[in-house]
Enzyme design. Structure first.
Site, PDB file in Angstrom:
ATOM      1  N   ASP A 103      -8.255  -6.703   8.895  1.00 39.07           N
ATOM      2  CA  ASP A 103      -7.648  -6.225   7.648  1.00 39.07           C
ATOM      3  C   ASP A 103      -7.943  -7.277   6.584  1.00 39.07           C
ATOM      4  O   ASP A 103      -7.302  -8.328   6.536  1.00 39.07           O
ATOM      5  CB  ASP A 103      -6.144  -6.029   7.873  1.00 39.07           C
TER       6      ASP A 103
ATOM      7  N   LYS B  76      -7.275  -4.590  -4.891  1.00 33.36           N
ATOM      8  CA  LYS B  76      -6.919  -6.002  -4.712  1.00 33.36           C
ATOM      9  C   LYS B  76      -8.114  -6.913  -4.964  1.00 33.36           C
ATOM     10  O   LYS B  76      -8.040  -8.118  -4.804  1.00 33.36           O
ATOM     11  CB  LYS B  76      -6.373  -6.228  -3.299  1.00 33.36           C
TER      12      LYS B  76
ATOM     13  N   CYS C 288       6.239  -5.557   2.904  1.00 31.97           N
ATOM     14  CA  CYS C 288       5.741  -4.635   3.958  1.00 31.97           C
ATOM     15  C   CYS C 288       5.332  -5.420   5.204  1.00 31.97           C
ATOM     16  O   CYS C 288       4.327  -5.078   5.864  1.00 31.97           O
ATOM     17  CB  CYS C 288       4.576  -3.780   3.464  1.00 31.97           C
TER      18      CYS C 288
ATOM     19  N   HIS D  98       0.850  -6.663   8.082  1.00 33.34           N
ATOM     20  CA  HIS D  98       1.399  -5.696   7.127  1.00 33.34           C
ATOM     21  C   HIS D  98       1.710  -4.415   7.904  1.00 33.34           C
ATOM     22  O   HIS D  98       1.040  -4.107   8.896  1.00 33.34           O
ATOM     23  CB  HIS D  98       0.326  -5.432   6.068  1.00 33.34           C
TER      24      HIS D  98
END
Ligand code: C6P
Length: 405
Positions: free
Chosen positions: A200, A226, A364, A123
């Site tokens: 991540d 999320k 993204c 990302h």
């Protein structure tokens, strides 16, 4: 016991509505998950009963707010099995967490000629902060290649490793492809050359259990929104011995020990990285969200989600003119696809007209889109409250879209 998605659904008020005159089929969980009532109630309770600033008041509301705020830190600590609660730093989300590490770890440990590694499926939040760090320091950004199936080239990774590599920053689950990366192997190999590793976990923690001690992760970052929590709040986990050596990135209230014009000293962890009044309601909601997840049978939840994704893949394989982007052998949560002759943005709009919410675009993750020579995809992303009926609704809607293109 089988996972009861219908009972879970009942706990999410937003799911029970029609959009465009059709029952809502929410398949945009990669962008943000919906919130269960326990999270909404926790935020509501804070504002109705306890609203106050934390760590500084001499009154009952301030005490209550501070206790709930710090209990949320302990809940997130338990959620990812961190060794110390002060290893949990509040940030605005995954993006800010990575930026803090890039600035702070960068200032302490990165200099000209050092290498930082990311993967081709990152990302932008896990690319741009490192590019900025490289510009500032003269360090070099290296990119681990990804195969056409959407899997990391682990042989290339092994060959690229050397003592020059100071940090490997890699996505646990790709938001664009759904690939689950072999982060344990990456950590082991990176540590063998003395590199630190940031993972991540934005797209991972809502799907499966993460144990930062078992992984031996140096940094692990994710966003509350999320994983069923509020927006604007996230977690930066870092090993204490590393965070202790890293300088603060923002100065102000809360992060100081003593301020004078002769010089200022800083607080210890976690406050050194938490300047100013924090997002207190967000933190309390975040705590409620991870407690909600921890109350579920995690293995049953994972089996359920894997089964749902496999079902979506089966339907995709039978759907003429549909091409799945991202066919890794290990995936979580994501079905990215293209329809022959249709722009993903049009597909998204036509699906929305049938009540089906997906995300379209480059997600993204422009570099991996470039690798596939596509402008973007339509992405259905699944969560614990989605059902096979909803997967059917998606594919019925896709058949209708095909009539328009
Ligand atoms: N991906 C998506 O629809 P923030 O915005 O800071 O909460 O998360 C950024 C981020 C970082 N890493 C990964 C793997 C992500 O998926 C995201 C956010 C959303 O896929 C919005 S682009």
């Amino acid at each position: 016991m089988a996972f009861d998605a219908l009972a879970i659904r009942e706990q999410f008020p937003i799911l029970h509505q029609e959009v465009q005159g059709k029952p809502l089929v929410y398949l945009d969980n990669g962008a943000t998950t919906q919130k269960p009532k326990v999270v909404i109630d926790a935020v509501n309770h804070y504002y109705c009963k306890d609203n106050s600033n934390v760590h500084r008041g001499a009154h009952t509301l301030a005490d209550r707010a501070t206790v709930d705020f710090e209990n949320a830190r302990k809940a997130v600590q338990t959620f990812i099995n961190a060794k110390h609660s002060e290893e949990i730093i509040w940030s605005r989300g995954t993006t800010e967490s990575i930026n803090i590490v890039a600035q702070s770890f960068g200032a302490a440990f990165i200099s000209e000629g050092d290498e930082i590694m990311v993967t081709a499926m990152e990302h932008h939040a896990n690319i741009v902060p490192w590019q900025m760090l490289c510009e500032r320091t003269g360090a070099i950004l290296k990119v681990i290649p990804v195969s056409d199936a959407g899997e990391l080239d682990m042989n290339a990774f092994a060959q690229m490793l050397s003592p020059k590599v100071k940090l490997v920053s890699v996505v646990h689950v790709s938001n664009a492809l759904g690939t689950v990366n072999p982060v344990s192997d990456i950590l082991e190999q990176a540590h063998a050359v003395g590199a630190k590793v940031l993972i991540d976990g934005a797209q991972a923690v809502a799907h499966f259990e993460v144990d930062v001690q078992a992984l031996d992760a140096d940094f692990y970052v994710f966003s509350a929104h999320k994983v069923f929590g509020p927006t604007g709040i996230g977690c930066l986990y870092g090993k204490k011995e590393l965070l202790d050596q890293m300088p603060p990135v923002q100065g102000g209230g809360e992060m100081i020990e003593k301020v004078s014009f002769a010089g200022t000293t800083y607080q210890g962890l976690p406050f050194k990285f938490e300047s100013g009044t924090p997002n207190i309601a967000g933190v309390i909601g975040f705590g409620a969200a991870v407690k909600f997840v921890m109350s579920l049978d995690r293995q049953a939840m994972l089996d359920y989600e894997n089964d749902l994704l496999a079902y979506a893949h089966e339907k995709a394989a039978q759907c003429e003119g549909l091409r799945v982007i991202g066919m890794a052998s290990k995936k979580a949560g994501v079905l990215s696809f293209l329809l022959d002759g249709a722009h993903p943005a049009d597909v998204g709009m036509l699906l929305d007209q049938q009540g089906v919410a997906v995300r379209t675009g480059h997600h993204c993750a422009m570099p991996i889109m470039d690798q596939f020579s596509i402008p973007g995809t339509a992405r259905a992303s699944f969560s614990i409250y989605n059902t096979k009926d909803e997967v059917d609704a998606l594919f019925t809607a896709i058949e209708k879209v095909k009539q328009f293109i």
